[in-house]
Write an enzyme that holds these catalytic residues in place. Structure first.
Site, PDB file in Angstrom:
ATOM      1  CD  GLU A  43      -3.084  -0.989   2.200  1.00  0.00           C
ATOM      2  OE1 GLU A  43      -4.199  -1.470   1.973  1.00  0.00           O
ATOM      3  OE2 GLU A  43      -2.788  -0.434   3.277  1.00  0.00           O
ATOM      4  CD  GLU A 103      -4.596  -6.240   2.540  1.00  0.00           C
ATOM      5  OE1 GLU A 103      -5.375  -5.490   3.164  1.00  0.00           O
ATOM      6  OE2 GLU A 103      -3.360  -6.232   2.697  1.00  0.00           O
TER       7      GLU A 103
END
EC number: 3.2.1.-
Length: 673
Positions: A217, A314
């Site tokens: 991320e 995710e």
């Protein structure tokens, strides 16, 4: 896993042997294979019950991004994955959790690799016991699961400092997650060691690792345009040859992805507003929870990457909890609806978390945007399996769903592990913190306060976790002020007068005649794991401590890391009988007697306020009566038949006893077979 005990020895014969054995094991591996497109109808026609032996004999291409599909060698492949973190699950239960993943119809395991646990001191590595990454990956292969590895170096994962080691913060100019020399030099040494273990486990070497994620991320951080290219090169230079992935949430995804400069053979991190330059060596994936975010699959990713496979790295099956907040729950019907929509959109998926586990010890992280909020000990996450590995309504619905896609029923789910409600125990011995200091050795002496990371302990690597006690002498009353990270209980001699933390930065010190010792017991409640302020996560007293605006001097500092070695100082002769009114903070000693085979249980600490519990030297983690967590998970393998030592460190109020229960008191909708 004794079959693999020779895996670290070099030699061609070992490599051949590993390839042959893994090839045999993978013959039973369930794959979703289909030569057509990646729509759900195609997925339903797939037969993942077996592989063509010829395909196994030449692992050359690995997992590839071709058109809208993932391809494993020459066959279309859907990633139906789930996340389990080996470091959050007792090693004795790895097989149970992985078998339950296989029985849910999944074909791929994803896991992070926590740098801070594997290199607790600079240059000293630990891959033993519960940190045996290689054993975990090979066990997944044996069970029939492929692996996507997420080695960081930053992993977030609601871990202390996002999995980065705290000793990095000894450098006052440290800039984490950038190409700052002090950071990259540390990453290089860590990757040198880590990748020597990972490289032989790759698909093209006969292992189960089919893809590797580059950092985590980074779009939400995005402080150095050269950083992601550096991490990619660091992986490739050390022998990583499988498909590389990036992973971002919706906010980070819009800020940038890794794109390629084909002519120069390099990668660079640039704004996503310039589509069409994506390099196939770095496939972007997204993280999300709701169907409202699914549009990003068809718009942003397609506009930037063109015709490439789509993947939700995710899909958040639940969420983590913070002390003092609610227990987060996501309805199982909502989970099934979103998972079905993701697959209908032609996307591969990874369930985060499939099984969350536990933040044993002090590994939990924290969030700090408007307010500082530390994460609870449980990483139950309202995941597909509970913290103790039990089935939930989510599990049964997803098992039916993935079974319907393959057309072949998944393997039978393993039986549930037994639980036990043991008889309550009452501590019989006690040691106040102030008496314990006599057995701690000479304190560190310093003119000014020293933060936790810079304490001259642990071979010069500072202190990572736990508590730190500061003492100095004062001769007057007044207003005490300073920066305390994260929570400091203030004492005049041995009398508690209140707390300093992020919101309370000043406290009145009363006038006491005679010699007065000012003490502050500071707890590191968890370093921030996400956000832009990770560079500012030093713990303890930060800077000077002031009384009436004058800096205090001549400190005595005790490192209270509460490792196993910490308690070895306290032989039975050091403890006293428990008084009717104990002086706190204090350690309490009791014993749990078990006459049969130990089973999982949960500790319930009614009447206790805040502290930590240790069983047979294992740190179960923090408890706090502000909730939402009301119990601590105690795995059966950490108990033994006979007498089990129980130590409680309580900060403010001791309860009458410790109780045990079979249920975790988290409001979970569990499925009981």
């Amino acid at each position: 896993m004794t079959t693999w005990s020779l895996r670290r020895r070099p030699g061609r014969m070992l490599g051949l042997l590993l390839l042959v054995i893994l090839g045999f094991l993978v013959l039973r591996r369930p794959l979703l294979l289909e030569s057509g497109g990646c729509d759900r109808a195609g997925a339903r026609r797939a037969d993942w019950s077996a592989l063509v032996p010829l395909w196994l004999r030449h692992r050359q291409l690995g997992l590839q991004a071709k058109g809208w599909n993932f391809m494993l060698e020459d066959s279309t492949f859907w990633i139906f994955g789930g996340s389990i973190h080996y470091f959050r699950v007792p090693k004795e239960y790895w097989r149970d959790r992985l078998l339950k993943m296989k029985a849910c119809g999944l074909n791929t395991l994803t896991t992070y690799v926590p740098w801070n646990l594997h290199e607790p001191e600079r240059g000293k590595f630990d891959f033993s016991g519960n940190l045996d990454l290689e054993a975990f990956v090979l066990m997944a292969a044996e069970i029939g699961l492929w692996v996507i590895l997420r080695p960081g170096p930053y992993i977030c994962s609601e871990m202390d400092l996002g999995g980065l080691p705290s000793w990095l913060l000894q450098d006052p100019g440290m800039r984490l997650r950038t190409t700052y020399k002090g950071f990259t030099e540390a990453v290089d040494l860590y990757f040198d060691h880590l990748m020597s273990r990972v490289v032989p486990l790759q698909y093209k070497r006969g292992g189960p690792i089919i893809a590797v994620q580059v950092e985590n991320e980074y779009g939400s951080y995005n402080k150095d345009p050269a950083y992601m290219a550096y991490v990619k090169k660091a992986l490739e230079d050390r022998g990583i040859v499988e498909l590389l992935l990036t992973s971002d949430n919706k906010d980070g995804l819009s800020k940038g992805i890794v794109q390629g400069d084909r002519a120069a053979g390099r990668c660079r991190y640039i704004p996503a507003a310039a589509p069409g330059m994506w390099h196939p060596g770095m496939l972007a994936t997204i993280n999300l929870q709701s169907t409202r975010e699914l549009q990003l699959l068809s718009t942003f990713l397609v506009n930037v990457q063109g015709t490439q496979p789509k993947m939700v790295m995710e899909y958040w099956t639940g969420w983590f909890d913070s002390w003092g907040g609610p227990h987060n729950i996501l309805d199982s019907s909502e989970v099934l609806k979103t998972v079905s929509a993701i697959v209908d959109a032609g996307s591969s998926i990874n369930l985060y978390m499939f099984h969350g586990g536990t933040n044993f010890g002090f590994m939990n992280g924290a969030m700090h945007f408007h307010d500082y909020k530390s994460d609870v000990t449980s990483y139950d996450y309202d995941a597909v399996l509970t913290e103790a590995g039990d089935y939930t309504a989510k599990y049964m619905k997803l098992r039916d769903f993935f079974g319907s896609i393959s057309g072949i029923p998944p393997p039978p789910p393993p039986d549930l592990l037994p639980k036990m409600s043991y008889e309550p125990i009452t501590p019989v011995l006690y040691l106040s913190l102030w008496d314990a200091l006599k057995y701690m050795g000479e304190p560190i002496k310093s003119e000014k306060p020293i933060n936790m990371e810079n304490l001259p302990v642990n071979g010069g690597n500072g202190q990572s976790f736990g508590y730190i006690l500061y003492e100095t002498s004062i001769t007057s009353s007044g207003i005490l002020s300073g920066r305390v990270r994260d929570r400091g209980q203030v004492f005049v001699n041995t009398v508690s007068i209140g707390f300093l933390d992020y919101k309370t930065t000043k406290i009145a010190v009363p006038l006491i005649q005679g010699y007065t010792v000012l003490r502050i017991l500071v707890e590191n409640r968890g370093r921030v794991n996400y956000g832009e302020n990770i560079d500012d996560q030093r713990k303890g007293l930060i800077g000077n401590l002031y009384l009436n605006d004058s800096p205090l001097k001549k400190f005595r500092i005790y490192s209270l890391d509460m490792k196993k070695s910490f308690f070895q100082r306290f032989g039975l002769d050091k403890w006293s009988s428990l008084p009717e009114t104990p002086t706190l903070p204090a350690f309490f000693l009791g014993s749990l007697s078990i006459s049969s085979t130990p089973c999982d249980t949960f500790l319930k600490l009614e009447g206790w306020e805040k502290g930590v519990v240790f069983i047979n030297g294992q740190n179960l983690g923090r408890y706090w009566n502000i909730g939402p967590q009301k119990t601590l998970y105690l795995p059966g393998p950490w108990l033994s038949s006979g007498i089990n030592q129980v130590i409680i460190f309580e900060e403010t109020m001791a309860g009458p006893a410790l109780q045990f229960t079979e249920t975790p008191h988290l409001g979970r909708n569990q499925y009981i077979k």
